[in-house]
Design a protein around this motif. Sequence first.
Motif, PDB file in Angstrom:
ATOM      1  N   GLN A   1      33.643  40.076  27.785  1.00 46.59           N
ATOM      2  CA  GLN A   1      32.867  38.926  28.244  1.00 46.59           C
ATOM      3  C   GLN A   1      33.729  37.951  29.055  1.00 46.59           C
ATOM      4  O   GLN A   1      33.272  37.382  30.043  1.00 46.59           O
ATOM      5  CB  GLN A   1      32.260  38.225  27.023  1.00 46.59           C
ATOM      6  N   HIS A   2      34.998  37.799  28.650  1.00 46.30           N
ATOM      7  CA  HIS A   2      35.897  36.907  29.395  1.00 46.30           C
ATOM      8  C   HIS A   2      36.061  37.396  30.833  1.00 46.30           C
ATOM      9  O   HIS A   2      35.977  36.601  31.779  1.00 46.30           O
ATOM     10  CB  HIS A   2      37.262  36.846  28.716  1.00 46.30           C
ATOM     11  N   PHE A   3      36.285  38.694  30.999  1.00 47.13           N
ATOM     12  CA  PHE A   3      36.530  39.213  32.348  1.00 47.13           C
ATOM     13  C   PHE A   3      35.237  39.406  33.135  1.00 47.13           C
ATOM     14  O   PHE A   3      35.279  39.558  34.361  1.00 47.13           O
ATOM     15  CB  PHE A   3      37.347  40.504  32.275  1.00 47.13           C
ATOM     16  N   ALA A   4      34.101  39.379  32.452  1.00 46.53           N
ATOM     17  CA  ALA A   4      32.827  39.330  33.170  1.00 46.53           C
ATOM     18  C   ALA A   4      32.607  37.941  33.764  1.00 46.53           C
ATOM     19  O   ALA A   4      31.932  37.777  34.784  1.00 46.53           O
ATOM     20  CB  ALA A   4      31.679  39.687  32.231  1.00 46.53           C
ATOM     21  N   GLU A   5      33.189  36.929  33.117  1.00 43.95           N
ATOM     22  CA  GLU A   5      33.108  35.549  33.618  1.00 43.95           C
ATOM     23  C   GLU A   5      34.230  35.240  34.601  1.00 43.95           C
ATOM     24  O   GLU A   5      34.018  34.540  35.593  1.00 43.95           O
ATOM     25  CB  GLU A   5      33.181  34.582  32.427  1.00 43.95           C
ATOM     26  N   HIS A   6      35.426  35.791  34.342  1.00 44.93           N
ATOM     27  CA  HIS A   6      36.595  35.540  35.186  1.00 44.93           C
ATOM     28  C   HIS A   6      37.054  36.885  35.761  1.00 44.93           C
ATOM     29  O   HIS A   6      37.732  37.657  35.075  1.00 44.93           O
ATOM     30  CB  HIS A   6      37.719  34.906  34.358  1.00 44.93           C
ATOM     31  N   GLN A   7      36.697  37.140  36.991  1.00 46.78           N
ATOM     32  CA  GLN A   7      36.979  38.447  37.581  1.00 46.78           C
ATOM     33  C   GLN A   7      38.474  38.766  37.524  1.00 46.78           C
ATOM     34  O   GLN A   7      39.315  37.957  37.918  1.00 46.78           O
ATOM     35  CB  GLN A   7      36.500  38.504  39.037  1.00 46.78           C
ATOM     36  N   PRO A   8      38.830  39.931  37.001  1.00 47.56           N
ATOM     37  CA  PRO A   8      40.243  40.272  36.867  1.00 47.56           C
ATOM     38  C   PRO A   8      40.882  40.610  38.210  1.00 47.56           C
ATOM     39  O   PRO A   8      40.196  40.936  39.185  1.00 47.56           O
ATOM     40  CB  PRO A   8      40.215  41.507  35.958  1.00 47.56           C
ATOM     41  N   LYS A   9      42.197  40.530  38.247  1.00 49.12           N
ATOM     42  CA  LYS A   9      42.922  40.914  39.461  1.00 49.12           C
ATOM     43  C   LYS A   9      42.940  42.427  39.619  1.00 49.12           C
ATOM     44  O   LYS A   9      42.670  42.959  40.697  1.00 49.12           O
ATOM     45  CB  LYS A   9      44.360  40.377  39.403  1.00 49.12           C
ATOM     46  N   ASP A  10      43.292  43.134  38.548  1.00 45.97           N
ATOM     47  CA  ASP A  10      43.256  44.603  38.565  1.00 45.97           C
ATOM     48  C   ASP A  10      41.926  45.085  38.004  1.00 45.97           C
ATOM     49  O   ASP A  10      41.212  44.354  37.311  1.00 45.97           O
ATOM     50  CB  ASP A  10      44.404  45.176  37.736  1.00 45.97           C
ATOM     51  N   ASN A  11      41.620  46.339  38.278  1.00 47.51           N
ATOM     52  CA  ASN A  11      40.416  46.934  37.711  1.00 47.51           C
ATOM     53  C   ASN A  11      40.578  47.100  36.200  1.00 47.51           C
ATOM     54  O   ASN A  11      41.672  47.390  35.707  1.00 47.51           O
ATOM     55  CB  ASN A  11      40.145  48.309  38.325  1.00 47.51           C
ATOM     56  N   LEU A  12      39.482  46.927  35.487  1.00 45.08           N
ATOM     57  CA  LEU A  12      39.468  47.139  34.040  1.00 45.08           C
ATOM     58  C   LEU A  12      38.378  48.136  33.678  1.00 45.08           C
ATOM     59  O   LEU A  12      37.278  48.089  34.248  1.00 45.08           O
ATOM     60  CB  LEU A  12      39.186  45.831  33.294  1.00 45.08           C
ATOM     61  N   ILE A  13      38.675  49.032  32.740  1.00 46.25           N
ATOM     62  CA  ILE A  13      37.665  49.951  32.204  1.00 46.25           C
ATOM     63  C   ILE A  13      37.629  49.790  30.689  1.00 46.25           C
ATOM     64  O   ILE A  13      38.663  49.918  30.019  1.00 46.25           O
ATOM     65  CB  ILE A  13      37.962  51.404  32.586  1.00 46.25           C
TER      66      ILE A  13
END
Length: 383
Positions: A114-126
């Motif tokens: 949920q955090h990275f859905a709100e704050h787009q990450p620099k690298d890709n996440l799976i």
Amino acid sequence: MSDLDNEELIKIRRDLHQIPELALHEVQTHDYLLSLMKLWSTDWLEIKSVPSVPTAILVRLQGTDPHKTIGYRTDIDALPVTEQTGLAFSSTIPGQMHACGHDIHMTVALGILQHFAEHQPKDNLIFFFQPAEEAEYGGYRVYEAGAFTGKWRPDEFFAIHDNPSLPAGQIATRLGTLFAGTTEIHLTFTGESGHAAYPQRAKDALVAAAAFVMQVQTIVSRNVDPIRGGVVTIGSFHAGQVMNVIAGEAKLEGTIRAFLQSDILMMQQRVREIADGVAQTYGVKADLNLIQGGYMPVENAIEQTTDLIEFMTADPTIDFAESEPAMTGEDFGFLTQKFPGTMVWLGVNDPEHSLHSDHLNPEERAIKPGVEAWIKFLEHRMQ
């Protein structure tokens, strides 16, 4: 939208705790997870299903300036255990319980997601929400289905496992092997039943099975380097029905455990040899099935694990400790054979009860520190 707070995380955990489902049958769990993910949908979030393993969910978050793809795995299945905690949010499914804390695992993963859905990450996440960790080796199944290919292939993988003997919120791991690899033993000796007064007319499967149980106890003591260690346990033995009838069949089940895959393969071979030898000695037939599936040793990669230990040790807000290896089995070991990465313990402070106990009651205050530590570390990996 802000990060999930402690109350929201606890609600999610309790919702999940009430719907524990067994390996490859995590339908309600799948639907609950998916409903949350859809609430958090953004332009950079993509969800993928795996038709051959329909309860699996993969979520990909596109990075703003990606140089690599980081994987995070959580298991979602439960155990065939009747809950005895008496909690107000106890399991609503008879004979099934999150007795290994996978509800905690999922909640931590959802907090990070949920955090990275709100704050787009620099690298890709799976994020990999994996069915069938406790049985049926779901990680292996999803990998073999080709799910981790193309843009869905992570360069490294991370995961947690809760630990009731550690303080709530503490993270612990080590370089090298954290968890053992395992192999299931399924063995049937078939002889000929007969009257107890005429043993010469029968072929006693029970006596053969008893000899097998005793002989396999020498595998570790006389074949495994004592510095490394290993385990062969026969946990189930069923033979005969009547006291004065010689058993014509004996069924045994057990487990092989070791920290090195080479030791596991050697131990498997010794089990085969002993089963064949016993069968020949007692004139019975041995039908042996050894199943390792995806339960390889969990081998923490040097680069990722060194970085994790250094980062978490240096952060005063993270309670970190180095741990000893455990004979616990975990099918994340299969993924560590395919991708470099690290698994860690997350302390949940229930020292009176072990994993798989029907009284296991993890402290929920471990969840938020786990989420926060992982968000920090994953952002660190993206620098």
